[in-house]
Design a protein around this motif. Structure first.
Motif, PDB file in Angstrom:
ATOM      1  N   VAL A  27      48.477  32.045  46.513  1.00 30.42           N
ATOM      2  CA  VAL A  27      48.342  31.041  47.574  1.00 30.42           C
ATOM      3  C   VAL A  27      47.633  31.849  48.632  1.00 30.42           C
ATOM      4  CG1 VAL A  27      49.409  29.857  49.369  1.00 30.42           C
ATOM      5  CG2 VAL A  27      50.238  29.513  47.012  1.00 30.42           C
ATOM      6  N   LEU A  28      47.933  33.015  48.811  1.00 25.01           N
ATOM      7  CA  LEU A  28      47.458  34.017  50.153  1.00 25.01           C
ATOM      8  C   LEU A  28      45.837  34.294  49.921  1.00 25.01           C
ATOM      9  CD1 LEU A  28      47.361  35.327  52.839  1.00 25.01           C
ATOM     10  CD2 LEU A  28      48.501  37.196  51.616  1.00 25.01           C
ATOM     11  N   THR A  29      45.690  34.525  48.533  1.00 26.97           N
ATOM     12  CA  THR A  29      44.257  34.941  47.932  1.00 26.97           C
ATOM     13  C   THR A  29      43.554  33.538  47.978  1.00 26.97           C
ATOM     14  OG1 THR A  29      45.194  36.541  46.298  1.00 26.97           O
ATOM     15  CG2 THR A  29      43.131  35.696  45.936  1.00 26.97           C
ATOM     16  N   ALA A  30      43.952  32.397  47.663  1.00 24.81           N
ATOM     17  CA  ALA A  30      43.079  31.309  47.808  1.00 24.81           C
ATOM     18  C   ALA A  30      42.782  31.008  49.246  1.00 24.81           C
ATOM     19  CB  ALA A  30      43.828  29.907  46.962  1.00 24.81           C
ATOM     20  N   THR A  31      43.757  31.101  49.938  1.00 26.86           N
ATOM     21  CA  THR A  31      43.692  30.844  51.535  1.00 26.86           C
ATOM     22  C   THR A  31      42.372  31.607  52.125  1.00 26.86           C
ATOM     23  OG1 THR A  31      45.859  29.974  51.459  1.00 26.86           O
ATOM     24  CG2 THR A  31      44.797  30.436  53.667  1.00 26.86           C
ATOM     25  N   ASP A  83      34.286  28.880  48.395  1.00 28.88           N
ATOM     26  CA  ASP A  83      35.110  27.608  47.948  1.00 28.88           C
ATOM     27  C   ASP A  83      35.288  27.888  46.365  1.00 28.88           C
ATOM     28  OD1 ASP A  83      35.152  26.287  50.280  1.00 28.88           O
ATOM     29  OD2 ASP A  83      33.525  25.270  49.762  1.00 28.88           O
ATOM     30  N   GLU A  84      34.267  28.839  45.772  1.00 27.48           N
ATOM     31  CA  GLU A  84      34.438  28.775  44.235  1.00 27.48           C
ATOM     32  C   GLU A  84      35.547  29.804  44.004  1.00 27.48           C
ATOM     33  OE1 GLU A  84      31.827  31.191  40.878  1.00 27.48           O
ATOM     34  OE2 GLU A  84      30.628  29.971  42.516  1.00 27.48           O
ATOM     35  N   ASN A  85      35.909  30.926  44.806  1.00 21.53           N
ATOM     36  CA  ASN A  85      36.957  31.653  44.540  1.00 21.53           C
ATOM     37  C   ASN A  85      38.410  31.152  45.072  1.00 21.53           C
ATOM     38  OD1 ASN A  85      36.527  34.143  42.940  1.00 21.53           O
ATOM     39  ND2 ASN A  85      34.985  34.505  44.757  1.00 21.53           N
ATOM     40  N   ALA A  86      38.091  30.147  46.023  1.00 21.46           N
ATOM     41  CA  ALA A  86      39.627  29.672  46.327  1.00 21.46           C
ATOM     42  C   ALA A  86      39.855  28.552  45.185  1.00 21.46           C
ATOM     43  CB  ALA A  86      39.127  28.726  47.753  1.00 21.46           C
ATOM     44  N   GLU A  87      39.028  27.989  44.686  1.00 19.01           N
ATOM     45  CA  GLU A  87      39.220  26.996  43.608  1.00 19.01           C
ATOM     46  C   GLU A  87      39.602  27.834  42.447  1.00 19.01           C
ATOM     47  OE1 GLU A  87      40.162  23.734  41.327  1.00 19.01           O
ATOM     48  OE2 GLU A  87      40.029  23.914  43.558  1.00 19.01           O
ATOM     49  N   LYS A  88      39.318  28.801  42.241  1.00 17.90           N
ATOM     50  CA  LYS A  88      39.399  29.738  40.951  1.00 17.90           C
ATOM     51  C   LYS A  88      41.098  30.009  41.195  1.00 17.90           C
ATOM     52  CE  LYS A  88      38.875  34.322  39.302  1.00 17.90           C
ATOM     53  NZ  LYS A  88      38.276  35.576  39.576  1.00 17.90           N
ATOM     54  N   TYR A  89      41.443  30.277  42.249  1.00 14.80           N
ATOM     55  CA  TYR A  89      42.912  30.809  42.306  1.00 14.80           C
ATOM     56  C   TYR A  89      43.921  29.354  42.570  1.00 14.80           C
ATOM     57  CZ  TYR A  89      42.007  35.637  42.417  1.00 14.80           C
ATOM     58  OH  TYR A  89      41.575  36.762  41.955  1.00 14.80           O
ATOM     59  N   CYS A  90      43.300  28.262  42.696  1.00 15.17           N
ATOM     60  CA  CYS A  90      44.002  27.105  42.552  1.00 15.17           C
ATOM     61  C   CYS A  90      44.222  26.971  41.162  1.00 15.17           C
ATOM     62  CB  CYS A  90      43.317  25.956  43.090  1.00 15.17           C
ATOM     63  SG  CYS A  90      43.473  25.805  44.983  1.00 15.17           S
ATOM     64  N   ARG A  91      43.292  26.767  40.346  1.00 12.39           N
ATOM     65  CA  ARG A  91      43.399  26.944  38.730  1.00 12.39           C
ATOM     66  C   ARG A  91      44.283  28.018  38.250  1.00 12.39           C
ATOM     67  NH1 ARG A  91      37.937  26.070  39.442  1.00 12.39           N
ATOM     68  NH2 ARG A  91      37.311  28.389  38.600  1.00 12.39           N
ATOM     69  N   ILE A  92      44.337  29.028  38.931  1.00 10.23           N
ATOM     70  CA  ILE A  92      45.283  30.284  38.353  1.00 10.23           C
ATOM     71  C   ILE A  92      46.625  29.826  38.452  1.00 10.23           C
ATOM     72  CG2 ILE A  92      46.036  32.702  38.621  1.00 10.23           C
ATOM     73  CD1 ILE A  92      43.041  33.386  39.147  1.00 10.23           C
ATOM     74  N   LEU A  93      46.745  29.212  39.865  1.00  8.59           N
ATOM     75  CA  LEU A  93      48.166  28.832  40.248  1.00  8.59           C
ATOM     76  C   LEU A  93      48.626  27.663  39.307  1.00  8.59           C
ATOM     77  CD1 LEU A  93      50.524  28.666  42.248  1.00  8.59           C
ATOM     78  CD2 LEU A  93      49.370  27.081  43.338  1.00  8.59           C
ATOM     79  N   GLU A  94      47.592  26.569  38.760  1.00  4.19           N
ATOM     80  CA  GLU A  94      48.113  25.975  37.856  1.00  4.19           C
ATOM     81  C   GLU A  94      48.516  26.414  36.390  1.00  4.19           C
ATOM     82  OE1 GLU A  94      45.876  22.018  39.533  1.00  4.19           O
ATOM     83  OE2 GLU A  94      44.682  23.259  38.233  1.00  4.19           O
ATOM     84  N   GLU A  95      47.584  27.467  35.891  1.00  5.57           N
ATOM     85  CA  GLU A  95      47.820  28.220  34.721  1.00  5.57           C
ATOM     86  C   GLU A  95      48.998  28.619  34.658  1.00  5.57           C
ATOM     87  OE1 GLU A  95      44.450  30.797  34.518  1.00  5.57           O
ATOM     88  OE2 GLU A  95      43.172  28.945  34.148  1.00  5.57           O
ATOM     89  N   ASN A  96      49.520  29.052  35.998  1.00 11.23           N
ATOM     90  CA  ASN A  96      50.907  29.761  36.031  1.00 11.23           C
ATOM     91  C   ASN A  96      52.160  28.978  36.083  1.00 11.23           C
ATOM     92  OD1 ASN A  96      50.849  32.751  35.574  1.00 11.23           O
ATOM     93  ND2 ASN A  96      49.051  32.434  37.221  1.00 11.23           N
ATOM     94  N   GLY A  97      51.759  27.458  35.892  1.00 11.64           N
ATOM     95  CA  GLY A  97      52.936  26.600  35.960  1.00 11.64           C
ATOM     96  C   GLY A  97      53.325  25.985  37.514  1.00 11.64           C
ATOM     97  N   GLY A  98      52.305  26.178  38.235  1.00 14.50           N
ATOM     98  CA  GLY A  98      52.446  25.704  39.707  1.00 14.50           C
ATOM     99  C   GLY A  98      51.566  24.408  39.950  1.00 14.50           C
ATOM    100  N   ASP A  99      51.895  23.815  41.121  1.00 14.87           N
ATOM    101  CA  ASP A  99      51.434  22.726  41.212  1.00 14.87           C
ATOM    102  C   ASP A  99      50.121  22.852  42.463  1.00 14.87           C
ATOM    103  OD1 ASP A  99      50.477  20.028  42.219  1.00 14.87           O
ATOM    104  OD2 ASP A  99      52.336  19.253  42.852  1.00 14.87           O
TER     105      ASP A  99
END
Length: 94
Positions: free
Chosen positions: A45-49, A57-73
């Protein structure tokens, strides 16, 4: 006692730098935390922020996807990042 493998220590340093407006420093510590503990929710979350605050924006979205891949919403994180998109000045220290 200093422990170089403590991801939470690096995350906490990043969070402190973020609160002080030192976004590039914060990002460095957030990424270090994720090197140690790649599935660390807080670090993701801190990294995306940080990326969003730096208008990457590209890397922010990348870390949103990583969060989802790790089971997060990531829906709430995306809402927060969207607010930052409109409420951030171009001044990022570091």
């Amino acid at each position: 006692m200093y422990n170089p493998d403590n991801a939470y220590a690096y995350y906490n340093l990043g969070a402190c730098y973020s609160r002080e407006g030192e976004v590039k420093q914060a990002l460095g510590y957030a990424l270090k935390a994720l090197q140690i503990k790649p599935d660390m929710y807080e670090g993701i979350v801190l990294t995306a922020t940080c990326y969003k605050l730096m208008r990457d924006d590209e890397n922010a979205e990348k870390y949103c996807r990583i969060l989802e891949e790790n089971g997060g919403d990531a829906s709430e994180l995306r809402r927060i990042l969207n607010v930052l998109r409109f409420g951030v000045t171009s001044d990022t220290k570091g």
